[in-house]
Design a protein around this motif. Structure first.
Motif, PDB file in Angstrom:
ATOM      1  N   SER A   7       0.831  -1.197   0.000  1.00 31.83           N
ATOM      2  CA  SER A   7       0.000   0.000   0.000  1.00 31.83           C
ATOM      3  C   SER A   7       0.868   1.252   0.000  1.00 31.83           C
ATOM      4  O   SER A   7       2.043   1.205   0.367  1.00 31.83           O
ATOM      5  N   ASP A   8       0.269   2.366  -0.406  1.00 26.10           N
ATOM      6  CA  ASP A   8       0.902   3.680  -0.265  1.00 26.10           C
ATOM      7  C   ASP A   8       2.337   3.712  -0.792  1.00 26.10           C
ATOM      8  O   ASP A   8       3.265   4.081  -0.080  1.00 26.10           O
ATOM      9  N   VAL A   9       2.465   3.341  -2.060  1.00 27.24           N
ATOM     10  CA  VAL A   9       3.760   3.402  -2.754  1.00 27.24           C
ATOM     11  C   VAL A   9       4.157   4.868  -2.973  1.00 27.24           C
ATOM     12  O   VAL A   9       5.348   5.222  -2.893  1.00 27.24           O
ATOM     13  N   HIS A  10       3.183   5.711  -3.253  1.00 25.07           N
ATOM     14  CA  HIS A  10       3.386   7.161  -3.339  1.00 25.07           C
ATOM     15  C   HIS A  10       4.557   7.574  -4.228  1.00 25.07           C
ATOM     16  O   HIS A  10       5.355   8.455  -3.865  1.00 25.07           O
ATOM     17  N   GLY A  11       4.665   6.940  -5.382  1.00 24.60           N
ATOM     18  CA  GLY A  11       5.628   7.409  -6.373  1.00 24.60           C
ATOM     19  C   GLY A  11       7.083   7.297  -5.965  1.00 24.60           C
ATOM     20  O   GLY A  11       7.925   8.047  -6.475  1.00 24.60           O
ATOM     21  N   THR A 148      -2.935   4.724   6.527  1.00 23.19           N
ATOM     22  CA  THR A 148      -2.311   5.328   7.717  1.00 23.19           C
ATOM     23  C   THR A 148      -0.798   5.349   7.612  1.00 23.19           C
ATOM     24  O   THR A 148      -0.132   6.072   8.349  1.00 23.19           O
ATOM     25  N   HIS A 149      -0.232   4.499   6.733  1.00 23.86           N
ATOM     26  CA  HIS A 149       1.218   4.362   6.584  1.00 23.86           C
ATOM     27  C   HIS A 149       1.866   3.734   7.830  1.00 23.86           C
ATOM     28  O   HIS A 149       3.064   3.906   8.038  1.00 23.86           O
ATOM     29  N   VAL A 150       1.077   3.083   8.670  1.00 27.11           N
ATOM     30  CA  VAL A 150       1.588   2.427   9.879  1.00 27.11           C
ATOM     31  C   VAL A 150       1.034   0.996   9.909  1.00 27.11           C
ATOM     32  O   VAL A 150      -0.182   0.802   9.902  1.00 27.11           O
TER      33      VAL A 150
HETATM   34 ZN    ZN Z   1      -1.059   7.416   1.489  1.00 27.87          ZN
END
Ligand code: ZN
Length: 243
Positions: A7-11, A148-150
């Motif tokens: 999740s949340d690879v964010h480029g 949440t990135h956690v």
């Molecule tokens: Zn995110």
């Protein structure tokens, strides 16, 4: 079957590439969204993941913002600047691809949602209270969320009044055979738990376990790309801190 849940690879391509080298013992990938936004390599990250042919891909709030499908007035200034920069990098095909993903889906016996099952674009499952409120919002035994990135797990032993919420550290292996649970793999591209290493988890379907993994990657390579792109310096500084 072993499923890598990202999740949340964010480029953040250096982080994603390190994770892809690490997950070679897995059979397929689920991507819980926010593939773009913040980081300097949105197109490369989308293409790397598409080439892997993940069995499921979700869209997240930053993905939606970057294609003009979400109002960014609730974003802080840095997130808004990164959204505008990312939007300018995406061509029609990449915008269309992001728009084609849902924010929540069910794969077999598992629910996937970017934020939470009851509010898949916006809500953060950050506590036992929020987890308890979401228990009736999905019908499968397991639900994976990001946002949440956690890395964390909320489990429901018997009834929702006793939700157990705990963070998941590197190397933890949790049995998910018995209790219903919401599990968060943390973030590949922008961890926020104080550990700068890229995070993901492996869901072993037959053993009914989830295993948290952390992977070193060259943070300075991403920081250099952030500077070269003219993105806010703070986005690189936070990567080194895992904040
Ligand atoms: Zn995110």
């Amino acid at each position: 079957m072993r499923i890598a849940v990202l999740s949340d690879v964010h480029g953040n391509a250096p982080a994603l590439e390190a994770v892809l080298r690490d997950l070679v013992d897995c059979d397929t990938v689920w991507n819980l969204g926010d593939t773009v936004g913040y980081g300097p390599d949105p197109v490369r990250c989308m293409d790397l993941l598409s080439a892997l042919a993940p069995r499921a891909t979700l869209v997240g709030n930053h993905d939606l913002a970057c294609i003009g499908r979400l109002d960014t007035s609730q974003f802080n200034l840095i997130a808004r600047q990164a959204t505008e920069w990312t939007a300018a990098q995406l061509d029609e095909e990449h915008r269309h691809r992001l728009a084609s993903y849902p924010p929540t889906t069910v794969v077999g016996d598992v629910t996937l949602a970017h934020g939470s099952p009851r509010s898949p674009v916006w809500e953060y499952v950050i506590s036992s209270t929020v987890a308890a409120e979401n228990m009736a919002a999905f019908t499968t035994q397991l639900c994976f969320v990001g946002h949440t990135h956690v890395a964390a797990i909320a489990s429901y032993p018997g009834d929702s009044s006793k939700v157990r919420f705990q963070r998941l550290g590197a190397g933890s292996i949790i049995d998910v055979a018995h209790d219903r649970a919401i599990v968060n793999p943390g973030s590949v591209g922008q961890p926020r738990d104080g550990d700068p290493r890229a995070a993901y988890l492996v869901f072993d379907v037959e053993r009914a376990t989830v295993e948290m993994r952390r992977v070193d990657y060259p943070v300075e390579a991403t920081q250099r790309a952030i500077a070269a792109a003219g993105l806010p310096e703070a986005l690189g500084l936070r990567l080194a801190l895992g904040r």
